[in-house]
Motif scaffolding. Structure first.
Motif, PDB file in Angstrom:
ATOM      1  N   ARG A 197       3.027   2.987   3.104  1.00 24.06           N
ATOM      2  CA  ARG A 197       4.442   3.342   2.939  1.00 24.06           C
ATOM      3  C   ARG A 197       4.686   4.768   3.417  1.00 24.06           C
ATOM      4  NH1 ARG A 197       4.291   0.721  -2.250  1.00 24.06           N
ATOM      5  NH2 ARG A 197       4.261   2.753  -3.304  1.00 24.06           N
ATOM      6  N   ALA A 198       3.803   5.675   2.986  1.00 28.03           N
ATOM      7  CA  ALA A 198       3.938   7.083   3.382  1.00 28.03           C
ATOM      8  C   ALA A 198       3.774   7.245   4.887  1.00 28.03           C
ATOM      9  CB  ALA A 198       2.905   7.925   2.642  1.00 28.03           C
ATOM     10  N   SER A 218       0.829  -1.214   0.000  1.00 27.42           N
ATOM     11  CA  SER A 218       0.000   0.000   0.000  1.00 27.42           C
ATOM     12  C   SER A 218       0.859   1.258   0.000  1.00 27.42           C
ATOM     13  CB  SER A 218      -0.932  -0.010   1.210  1.00 27.42           C
ATOM     14  OG  SER A 218      -1.528   1.258   1.379  1.00 27.42           O
ATOM     15  N   ARG A 219       0.578   2.145  -0.946  1.00 32.48           N
ATOM     16  CA  ARG A 219       1.308   3.410  -1.033  1.00 32.48           C
ATOM     17  C   ARG A 219       1.034   4.277   0.199  1.00 32.48           C
ATOM     18  NH1 ARG A 219       1.044   7.434  -6.312  1.00 32.48           N
ATOM     19  NH2 ARG A 219       2.581   8.957  -5.576  1.00 32.48           N
ATOM     20  N   GLU A 220      -0.208   4.243   0.654  1.00 35.87           N
ATOM     21  CA  GLU A 220      -0.596   5.019   1.821  1.00 35.87           C
ATOM     22  C   GLU A 220       0.129   4.552   3.076  1.00 35.87           C
ATOM     23  OE1 GLU A 220      -4.664   5.587   4.327  1.00 35.87           O
ATOM     24  OE2 GLU A 220      -4.854   5.850   2.151  1.00 35.87           O
TER      25      GLU A 220
END
Length: 312
Positions: free
Chosen positions: A232-233, A228-230
């Protein structure tokens, strides 16, 4: 006129050639001093009173704030004494004690930043074991280990200072006492005192910074494996404050070291400015960084001051 120093005292130095402007120069130093006390004091009070911040990450942050307070309280009284009152004379024992605490607390700060990197490494690379690995007992042990390493490692070079004869000029080059400053005016074989600190810097500052670097390489590798990109951030965002504090501390360390080792032709005023940046910039910036970049700290500060206002 400058006072004459006796055989059991040294003379501190403000900004040579700018003595007439010392009162003006003291103004930004005073405001930085007050800001450091207020910022780090607020962090300590917040972490103590807010139960939402009773976690390993914030315990280590409290250690960092306490270290910054200690370093500032150790250096600034003599600096302001020189700039405000032209009070330059300092007794040998007080000078050596000041040098001991300045160098010890610098090494403690490096150790606390390393402990904070370990905290982030466990939180991101092994989150399921975070609470079982970083228990309160282990946090206390890590804290005691950092303190012991900082305060014990500086004893060997500081102890001989009490026994060296001082027959050269007793004028030191800063408004506070540093080990490297004192041994320049000693009339004795200072080979050990010149070599030991170099080894110490390599074993503490260099090794700590390398371990922190490796830990963040592993953290980045772990974060990039998250689908998930979210997420990761979110994971990286928990590290931003610590990364900023590490950069602030080690960039000033590297800058001061480069000036000290390779800046023989650099004007003395540059050496002075870099030393003040090293001792004042990290304690000033650390609470600001965590207040700006950490949502829990922001919420805690708002709650702390709102509660205080309601009570008054």
């Amino acid at each position: 006129m400058w006072p004459n120093s006796s055989s059991n005292s040294f003379l501190l130095t403000g900004f040579p050639g700018l003595e007439a402007a010392h009162h003006w120069i003291s103004t930004p130093f005073f405001f930085v001093y007050i800001s450091v006390l207020f910022g780090n004091g607020t962090l300590l009070l917040l972490i103590k009173t807010d139960h939402n911040l009773h976690e390993p990450m914030y315990y280590f942050l409290a250690m960092l704030a306490a270290t910054d307070l200690g370093l500032t309280l150790t250096t600034m009284p003599t600096v302001l004494g020189v700039l405000w009152l032209d009070h330059r004379e300092i007794r040998n024992a007080a000078c050596f004690s000041q040098a001991y605490f300045i160098h010890s607390l610098s090494f403690v700060e490096s150790g606390v930043l390393l402990a904070m990197a370990y905290d982030r490494f466990i939180a991101i690379c092994n989150p399921l074991r975070y609470t079982s690995v970083l228990t309160n007992t282990r946090v206390v042990k890590i804290g005691l280990g950092v303190l012991m390493r900082g305060f014990v490692s500086v004893v060997p070079p500081i102890t001989p200072l009490y026994f060296f004869p001082y027959c050269h000029s007793h004028v030191l080059s800063h408004a506070f006492c540093l080990h490297q400053d004192v041994i320049k005016v000693a009339c004795a074989d200072t080979t050990f005192n010149r070599l030991y600190p170099v080894v110490l810097v390599v074993l503490i500052f260099v090794l700590d910074s390398l371990i922190i670097l490796v830990s963040y390489v592993l953290i980045l590798k772990s974060v990039l494996s998250i689908a998930s990109r979210e997420e990761r951030a979110k994971a990286l965002n928990t590290c931003v404050s610590h990364i900023c504090c590490v950069l602030v501390f080690y960039v000033t360390v590297i800058g001061l070291s480069l000036i000290h080792w390779f800046g023989k032709q650099v004007p003395h005023i540059v050496h002075l400015i870099m030393s003040y940046v090293y001792f004042l910039f990290p304690p000033l910036m650390n609470p600001i960084i965590y207040s700006v970049k950490t949502k829990q700290i922001q919420n805690g500060i708002l709650h702390l001051f709102c509660t205080h206002r309601i009570r008054t």
